[in-house]
Design an enzyme around this catalytic site. Structure first.
Site, PDB file in Angstrom:
ATOM      1  CG  HIS A  57      -7.690  25.512  77.805  1.00  0.00           C
ATOM      2  ND1 HIS A  57      -7.414  24.615  78.811  1.00  0.00           N
ATOM      3  CD2 HIS A  57      -7.860  26.724  78.406  1.00  0.00           C
ATOM      4  CE1 HIS A  57      -7.404  25.263  79.971  1.00  0.00           C
ATOM      5  NE2 HIS A  57      -7.674  26.533  79.756  1.00  0.00           N
ATOM      6  CG  ASP A 106      -9.250  32.711  81.577  1.00  0.00           C
ATOM      7  OD1 ASP A 106      -9.827  31.973  80.749  1.00  0.00           O
ATOM      8  OD2 ASP A 106      -8.021  32.638  81.817  1.00  0.00           O
TER       9      ASP A 106
HETATM   10  P1  CMP Z   1      -7.179  28.984  81.611  1.00  0.00           P
HETATM   11  O1  CMP Z   1      -8.468  29.152  80.897  1.00  0.00           O
HETATM   12  O2  CMP Z   1      -5.923  28.962  80.832  1.00  0.00           O
HETATM   13  O3  CMP Z   1      -7.065  30.086  82.766  1.00  0.00           O
HETATM   14  C1  CMP Z   1      -7.903  29.994  83.917  1.00  0.00           C
HETATM   15  C2  CMP Z   1      -7.689  28.644  84.516  1.00  0.00           C
HETATM   16  O4  CMP Z   1      -8.462  28.369  85.648  1.00  0.00           O
HETATM   17  C3  CMP Z   1      -8.094  27.563  83.517  1.00  0.00           C
HETATM   18  O5  CMP Z   1      -7.217  27.601  82.422  1.00  0.00           O
HETATM   19  C4  CMP Z   1      -8.078  26.362  84.416  1.00  0.00           C
HETATM   20  O6  CMP Z   1      -6.753  25.905  84.585  1.00  0.00           O
HETATM   21  C5  CMP Z   1      -8.572  26.961  85.736  1.00  0.00           C
HETATM   22  N1  CMP Z   1      -9.981  26.653  85.926  1.00  0.00           N
HETATM   23  C6  CMP Z   1     -11.043  27.195  85.287  1.00  0.00           C
HETATM   24  N2  CMP Z   1     -12.187  26.665  85.726  1.00  0.00           N
HETATM   25  C7  CMP Z   1     -11.850  25.772  86.669  1.00  0.00           C
HETATM   26  C8  CMP Z   1     -12.611  24.887  87.500  1.00  0.00           C
HETATM   27  N3  CMP Z   1     -13.935  24.874  87.419  1.00  0.00           N
HETATM   28  N4  CMP Z   1     -11.952  24.081  88.336  1.00  0.00           N
HETATM   29  C9  CMP Z   1     -10.604  24.113  88.415  1.00  0.00           C
HETATM   30  N5  CMP Z   1      -9.831  24.917  87.654  1.00  0.00           N
HETATM   31  C10 CMP Z   1     -10.451  25.747  86.804  1.00  0.00           C
HETATM   32 ZN    ZN Z   2      -8.773  30.680  79.389  1.00  0.00          ZN
HETATM   33 MG    MG Z   3      -4.897  30.454  79.796  1.00  0.00          MG
END
Ligand code: CMP
Ligand code: ZN
Ligand code: MG
Length: 437
Positions: free
Chosen positions: A129, A277
């Site tokens: 992030h 996202d």
């Molecule tokens: P965020 O980017 O805040 O919002 C989307 C969320 O999806 C991200 O944080 C992760 O918590 C989750 N996420 C994204 N990609 C994956 C992945 N490949 N495997 C598991 N969780 C994921």
């Molecule tokens: Zn995100």
């Molecule tokens: Mg987020």
């Protein structure tokens, strides 16, 4: 070292437009060197604002040849720009959609604001992030808007809201999950009463940047009505990136698609941002693998903290026992693929009538429909080439929209990634079998 300005002039004399892929790669490499040089100059305070503007516009014109691709390499851009991928993408896209002119955004405010965003994204040194993720999501939103024709359904204000929401959507992310905030009773969890804890923070803190420093206020020249409308959209979109809304969001949109009524615009835009996202499993393997490794490392660091605090491990957070490949197959099957499917259906429902209206007359433009709250023509967006005097224009006409290609692009990548994880999972199982005596 040659001055960036001299390099820019050379470059601008050689239009990028007609170059072959290998030539573009060469220029991409040159750009990397040039941007590094520019970044060093900036750090030493040697570049003037005029130079800065010119150089950003130049970078925008180079980016133009890359930024419209599905598996855009945001990591390379980030290396090339000295860890400023978000700045370059955000600037490029606001220029491209003519948002800077339309909303009279002071360029110096834009630069200060996006640099402050970048600092916030770096605050917790997260493997996933960070500003690269923000840049990636912003570029993906752009791709989805442009290639699916959604851009023709939106006003300039809505496009601005989408790009703005994408850029700020994980601002000052702590590298931990909402549930971790709630379990540890963090200040943010207390502040937001355990509801969409981080998402509330991302929008709130980004708006505070604008509010507390006029020098950063890119919304300074918006009318009251525009300001309010943009804010309402941004708040709704970013709050809907909370994964705990996911299943409800998908279900509601599926329901919506069965009804004859027009699709609610903020809901449609929210789904688009949410899809961007979680889109890395639908990108090429190199991108997806790199994102997964970064995210898992972030989860594992949370697991380390949980162990220290005597809390149970959250899912995917135990670095010793997490089955990475299986988790990714699950994420793809249960989350990513259904999301892309619903998004694609939604876009078809929205854009198909626009294509039908446009086709019989053969006009580049199309008349407004009473369906779906389509804005008046005067408000509807137009996509320009970059504002960087290159005068190029995008092929963004409604007749260029190709759902089949869009569908097959993400479908193929998802399929290939799933197969790769399956192969890895099978190897893992075999290894266990052999070691388990
Ligand atoms: P965020 O980017 O805040 O919002 C989307 C969320 O999806 C991200 O944080 C992760 O918590 C989750 N996420 C994204 N990609 C994956 C992945 N490949 N495997 C598991 N969780 C994921
Ligand atoms: Zn995100
Ligand atoms: Mg987020």
């Amino acid at each position: 070292m040659e001055s960036p300005t001299k390099e820019i002039e050379d470059f601008e004399n050689n239009s990028l437009k007609y170059l072959q892929a290998d030539q573009i790669e060469k220029i991409w490499l040159r750009l990397r060197g040039l941007l590094r040089c520019l970044v060093k100059q900036l750090e030493r305070g040697e570049a003037s604002v005029v130079d800065l503007k010119k150089n950003l516009e130049y970078a925008a014109s180079v980016l133009e040849s890359h930024v419209d691709t599905w598996s855009f390499d945001v990591f390379t851009l980030n290396d090339a720009s000295g860890d400023h991928a978000l700045k370059f993408i955000f600037y490029e896209l606001l220029t491209r959609y003519d948002i800077i002119n339309r909303f009279k955004i002071p360029v110096s405010a834009l630069v200060s604001f996006v640099e402050a965003l970048e600092v916030g994204y770096g605050k917790h040194r997260n493997p996933y992030h960070n500003l690269i993720h923000a840049a990636d999501v912003t570029q993906t939103v752009h791709y989805l808007l442009l290639k699916t024709g959604m851009v023709h359904w939106l006003t300039e204000l809505e496009i601005f809201a989408m790009l703005f929401a994408a850029a700020v959507h994980d601002y000052e992310h702590t590298g931990t999950t909402n549930n971790f905030h709630i379990q540890t009773r963090s200040d943010t969890a207390i502040l937001y009463n355990d509801r969409a804890v981080q998402e509330n923070h991302h929008v709130s803190a980004a708006y505070r940047l604008l509010q507390e420093d006029d020098e950063m206020n890119i919304l300074y020249n918006l009318s009251k009505d525009d300001w309010r409308e943009l804010r309402a959209l941004v708040v709704e979109m970013v709050l809907a990136t909370d994964m705990s809304c996911h299943f409800q969001q998908i279900k509601a949109m599926k329901n919506f698609l069965q009804q004859p009524e027009a699709i609610d615009k903020p809901k449609a835009l929210s789904l688009l941002l949410h899809t961007a996202d979680i889109s890395h499993p639908a990108k090429n393997w190199n991108m997806h693998h790199r994102w997964t490794t970064s995210l898992l490392e972030e989860f594992f660091r949370q697991g380390d903290k949980e162990a220290e605090l005597g809390l149970p491990f959250s899912p995917l957070c135990d670095r010793k026992s997490t089955m990475v490949a299986q988790s990714q197959i699950g994420f793809i099957d249960f989350i990513v693929e259904p999301t892309f499917t619903v998004l694609t259906d939604m876009i078809e429902k929205i854009v198909t009538p626009l294509i039908e209206e446009a086709s019989p007359s053969g006009l580049a433009g199309f008349r407004r429909s009473s369906l779906n709250n389509i804005p008046s023509d005067s408000k509807r967006s137009t996509v320009r080439g970059t504002g960087s005097e290159s005068g190029t224009s995008l092929n963004c006409s409604i007749s260029a929209v190709d759902f089949k290609t869009f569908k097959s692009t993400w479908n193929e990548e998802v399929h290939k990634n799933r197969e790769k994880w399956k192969a890895q999972a099978a190897k893992g199982i075999n290894a266990n079998i052999y070691t388990c005596t």
